[in-house]
Scaffold this active site. Sequence first.
Site, PDB file in Angstrom:
ATOM      1  N   THR A 127     -16.868   2.004   3.155  1.00 45.17           N
ATOM      2  CA  THR A 127     -15.511   2.159   3.625  1.00 45.17           C
ATOM      3  C   THR A 127     -14.977   3.415   3.589  1.00 45.17           C
ATOM      4  O   THR A 127     -15.819   4.402   3.097  1.00 45.17           O
ATOM      5  CB  THR A 127     -14.590   1.408   2.325  1.00 45.17           C
ATOM      6  OG1 THR A 127     -14.805   2.413   1.117  1.00 45.17           O
ATOM      7  CG2 THR A 127     -15.060   0.135   1.968  1.00 45.17           C
ATOM      8  N   ASP A 163       3.731   1.581  -4.527  1.00 38.41           N
ATOM      9  CA  ASP A 163       2.770   2.451  -5.314  1.00 38.41           C
ATOM     10  C   ASP A 163       2.631   1.426  -6.469  1.00 38.41           C
ATOM     11  O   ASP A 163       3.699   0.905  -7.366  1.00 38.41           O
ATOM     12  CB  ASP A 163       3.346   3.526  -5.680  1.00 38.41           C
ATOM     13  CG  ASP A 163       2.735   4.434  -6.812  1.00 38.41           C
ATOM     14  OD1 ASP A 163       1.500   3.939  -7.218  1.00 38.41           O
ATOM     15  OD2 ASP A 163       3.081   5.565  -6.845  1.00 38.41           O
ATOM     16  N   VAL A 164       1.289   0.897  -6.644  1.00 37.65           N
ATOM     17  CA  VAL A 164       1.193  -0.058  -7.812  1.00 37.65           C
ATOM     18  C   VAL A 164       1.403   0.493  -9.250  1.00 37.65           C
ATOM     19  O   VAL A 164       1.130  -0.061 -10.088  1.00 37.65           O
ATOM     20  CB  VAL A 164      -0.013  -0.825  -7.585  1.00 37.65           C
ATOM     21  CG1 VAL A 164      -0.283  -1.651  -6.370  1.00 37.65           C
ATOM     22  CG2 VAL A 164      -1.239   0.272  -7.651  1.00 37.65           C
ATOM     23  N   ALA A 193     -19.818   0.152  -1.024  1.00 36.25           N
ATOM     24  CA  ALA A 193     -19.536  -0.662   0.255  1.00 36.25           C
ATOM     25  C   ALA A 193     -19.285   0.401   1.404  1.00 36.25           C
ATOM     26  O   ALA A 193     -18.751   1.476   0.818  1.00 36.25           O
ATOM     27  CB  ALA A 193     -18.307  -1.474   0.075  1.00 36.25           C
ATOM     28  N   ASP A 205       0.714  -1.322  -0.101  1.00 35.53           N
ATOM     29  CA  ASP A 205      -0.006   0.142  -0.016  1.00 35.53           C
ATOM     30  C   ASP A 205       0.926   1.303   0.029  1.00 35.53           C
ATOM     31  O   ASP A 205       2.019   1.369   0.537  1.00 35.53           O
ATOM     32  CB  ASP A 205      -1.026   0.156   1.388  1.00 35.53           C
ATOM     33  CG  ASP A 205      -2.207   0.798   1.065  1.00 35.53           C
ATOM     34  OD1 ASP A 205      -3.352   0.347   1.131  1.00 35.53           O
ATOM     35  OD2 ASP A 205      -1.810   2.058   0.953  1.00 35.53           O
ATOM     36  N   TYR A 213     -13.917   5.765 -14.131  1.00 37.00           N
ATOM     37  CA  TYR A 213     -13.834   4.788 -13.165  1.00 37.00           C
ATOM     38  C   TYR A 213     -14.439   3.156 -13.660  1.00 37.00           C
ATOM     39  O   TYR A 213     -13.955   2.120 -13.461  1.00 37.00           O
ATOM     40  CB  TYR A 213     -14.543   4.956 -11.860  1.00 37.00           C
ATOM     41  CG  TYR A 213     -14.523   3.899 -10.691  1.00 37.00           C
ATOM     42  CD1 TYR A 213     -13.514   3.669 -10.088  1.00 37.00           C
ATOM     43  CD2 TYR A 213     -15.891   3.229 -10.176  1.00 37.00           C
ATOM     44  CE1 TYR A 213     -13.650   2.695  -9.044  1.00 37.00           C
ATOM     45  CE2 TYR A 213     -15.888   2.304  -9.323  1.00 37.00           C
ATOM     46  CZ  TYR A 213     -14.594   2.081  -8.621  1.00 37.00           C
ATOM     47  OH  TYR A 213     -14.735   1.058  -7.695  1.00 37.00           O
ATOM     48  N   LYS A 252     -12.710  -0.446 -14.276  1.00 37.99           N
ATOM     49  CA  LYS A 252     -13.641  -1.617 -13.679  1.00 37.99           C
ATOM     50  C   LYS A 252     -14.009  -2.937 -14.846  1.00 37.99           C
ATOM     51  O   LYS A 252     -14.015  -3.947 -14.420  1.00 37.99           O
ATOM     52  CB  LYS A 252     -14.406  -1.448 -12.584  1.00 37.99           C
ATOM     53  CG  LYS A 252     -14.089  -0.693 -11.317  1.00 37.99           C
ATOM     54  CD  LYS A 252     -12.821  -1.564 -10.783  1.00 37.99           C
ATOM     55  CE  LYS A 252     -12.256  -0.750  -9.649  1.00 37.99           C
ATOM     56  NZ  LYS A 252     -11.212  -1.559  -8.775  1.00 37.99           N
ATOM     57  N   ASN A 262      -6.419  -5.390  -4.941  1.00 34.77           N
ATOM     58  CA  ASN A 262      -7.331  -4.635  -4.503  1.00 34.77           C
ATOM     59  C   ASN A 262      -7.166  -2.981  -4.771  1.00 34.77           C
ATOM     60  O   ASN A 262      -8.053  -2.314  -4.611  1.00 34.77           O
ATOM     61  CB  ASN A 262      -7.795  -4.865  -3.140  1.00 34.77           C
ATOM     62  CG  ASN A 262      -8.573  -4.234  -2.209  1.00 34.77           C
ATOM     63  OD1 ASN A 262      -9.723  -3.914  -2.299  1.00 34.77           O
ATOM     64  ND2 ASN A 262      -7.731  -3.128  -1.409  1.00 34.77           N
TER      65      ASN A 262
HETATM   66  P1  NAD Z   1     -10.061   2.548   0.297  1.00 36.19           P
HETATM   67  O1  NAD Z   1      -9.918   3.853  -0.521  1.00 36.19           O
HETATM   68  O2  NAD Z   1     -10.863   2.535   1.601  1.00 36.19           O
HETATM   69  O3  NAD Z   1      -8.754   1.761   0.239  1.00 36.19           O
HETATM   70  C1  NAD Z   1      -7.900   1.782  -0.857  1.00 36.19           C
HETATM   71  C2  NAD Z   1      -6.601   1.409  -0.433  1.00 36.19           C
HETATM   72  O4  NAD Z   1      -5.740   1.497  -1.740  1.00 36.19           O
HETATM   73  C3  NAD Z   1      -5.980   2.533   0.139  1.00 36.19           C
HETATM   74  O5  NAD Z   1      -5.308   2.010   1.497  1.00 36.19           O
HETATM   75  C4  NAD Z   1      -4.851   3.181  -0.437  1.00 36.19           C
HETATM   76  O6  NAD Z   1      -3.925   3.711   0.275  1.00 36.19           O
HETATM   77  C5  NAD Z   1      -4.470   2.169  -1.343  1.00 36.19           C
HETATM   78  N1  NAD Z   1      -4.121   2.787  -2.636  1.00 36.19           N
HETATM   79  C6  NAD Z   1      -4.473   3.742  -3.517  1.00 36.19           C
HETATM   80  N2  NAD Z   1      -3.706   4.010  -4.338  1.00 36.19           N
HETATM   81  C7  NAD Z   1      -2.702   2.931  -4.372  1.00 36.19           C
HETATM   82  C8  NAD Z   1      -1.551   2.939  -5.072  1.00 36.19           C
HETATM   83  N3  NAD Z   1      -1.198   3.902  -6.243  1.00 36.19           N
HETATM   84  N4  NAD Z   1      -0.595   2.067  -4.883  1.00 36.19           N
HETATM   85  C9  NAD Z   1      -0.924   1.165  -3.570  1.00 36.19           C
HETATM   86  N5  NAD Z   1      -1.921   1.416  -2.785  1.00 36.19           N
HETATM   87  C10 NAD Z   1      -2.830   2.283  -3.127  1.00 36.19           C
HETATM   88  O7  NAD Z   1     -10.986   1.927  -0.962  1.00 36.19           O
HETATM   89  P2  NAD Z   1     -12.024   0.713  -0.941  1.00 36.19           P
HETATM   90  O8  NAD Z   1     -13.266   1.132  -0.874  1.00 36.19           O
HETATM   91  O9  NAD Z   1     -11.735  -0.514   0.217  1.00 36.19           O
HETATM   92  O10 NAD Z   1     -11.688   0.133  -2.261  1.00 36.19           O
HETATM   93  C11 NAD Z   1     -11.140  -0.874  -2.674  1.00 36.19           C
HETATM   94  C12 NAD Z   1     -10.973  -1.642  -4.006  1.00 36.19           C
HETATM   95  O11 NAD Z   1     -12.731  -1.971  -4.018  1.00 36.19           O
HETATM   96  C13 NAD Z   1     -10.798  -0.644  -5.240  1.00 36.19           C
HETATM   97  O12 NAD Z   1     -10.411  -1.254  -6.134  1.00 36.19           O
HETATM   98  C14 NAD Z   1     -12.301  -0.135  -5.381  1.00 36.19           C
HETATM   99  O13 NAD Z   1     -12.254   0.361  -6.712  1.00 36.19           O
HETATM  100  C15 NAD Z   1     -13.090  -1.488  -5.338  1.00 36.19           C
HETATM  101  N6  NAD Z   1     -14.568  -1.072  -4.798  1.00 36.19           N
HETATM  102  C16 NAD Z   1     -14.916  -0.480  -3.924  1.00 36.19           C
HETATM  103  C17 NAD Z   1     -16.266  -0.332  -3.792  1.00 36.19           C
HETATM  104  C18 NAD Z   1     -16.797   0.579  -2.548  1.00 36.19           C
HETATM  105  O14 NAD Z   1     -18.003   0.949  -2.805  1.00 36.19           O
HETATM  106  N7  NAD Z   1     -15.855   1.116  -1.732  1.00 36.19           N
HETATM  107  C19 NAD Z   1     -17.140  -0.844  -4.743  1.00 36.19           C
HETATM  108  C20 NAD Z   1     -16.759  -1.531  -5.560  1.00 36.19           C
HETATM  109  C21 NAD Z   1     -15.345  -1.764  -5.758  1.00 36.19           C
END
Ligand code: NAD
Length: 249
Positions: free
Chosen positions: A180, A53-54, A178, A37, A145, A149, A80
Amino acid sequence: MTEFSHLVAIVTGGASGIGAAVVRRLHEGGARVAILDVNVAKVPRHTFGFETDVSNDESVRAAVMAVVEKFGRLDIVINNAGIGAQGDVAGNDDDEWHRVWDINVVGMARVSRAALPYLRVSPAAAIVNLSSVVATAGVPQRVLYTATKGAVLAMTRAMAADHLREGIRVNAVNPGTADTPWIDSLLAKTDDPVAERAALEARQPHGRLVSPDEIAHAVAYLASPQSGSTTGTSIAVDGGMQDLRLRPE
Ligand code: NAD
């Protein structure tokens, strides 16, 4: 012996939200878990946090190498890490399109590419990619976005085909909205966060946001060695948003 005993997992973006729930679930199942992360300041003590950093190939390769050096193997990759983007098709300039694509799509390719040599020698190799309900249902103001996806979902099937005979399963999870920190910060930017949250809840037929633990449960199912016949598919964890049409109450 537990489900993930002896197995080593990487969870990108595992410091927050869905990723953090996946980390907990895999740890409970007996896996040793590395969190890749950009922010690893507060990761749980029982995990191996590596600032990564991905969107940077050098950073990703160093992280995967560090995980293998620490644990001696790598079996499971949970792709993720991702970021959001809002707006219609004209809502973001080229730089933003490239930035979001680089993290959400190429980021998953980078991590998978770096992990492949180790997954090929794992007896229980699995990759799980986080897609979204937006890959299969059109929602307003999310073009960029959604494009990322949708690409994740298509890429998941192609990767599954390429690596089936190497014993690497590749699947995706498509969450609905979700509960979050990501959604909290989106809501905080609106004029009426309470009304906006209610609208998001109402959009999902079960009338609430999806919990990160529910998504983690699906991720763990797909990552589990017990799911050896499941590859190239996706699980919707969206309260029925994709497929159900309920009459109004
Ligand atoms: P979040 O923002 O709570 O967590 C994302 C994490 O990714 C954070 O810890 C951040 O520091 C890390 N991150 C961001 N850019 C990065 C990078 N360049 N390199 C490494 N780490 C990085 O998000 P979340 O809601 O937990 O979402 C996680 C995944 O689930 C994402 O891929 C998102 O698209 C997907 N998703 C989320 C939802 C939702 O409603 N929250 C719905 C569908 C899909």
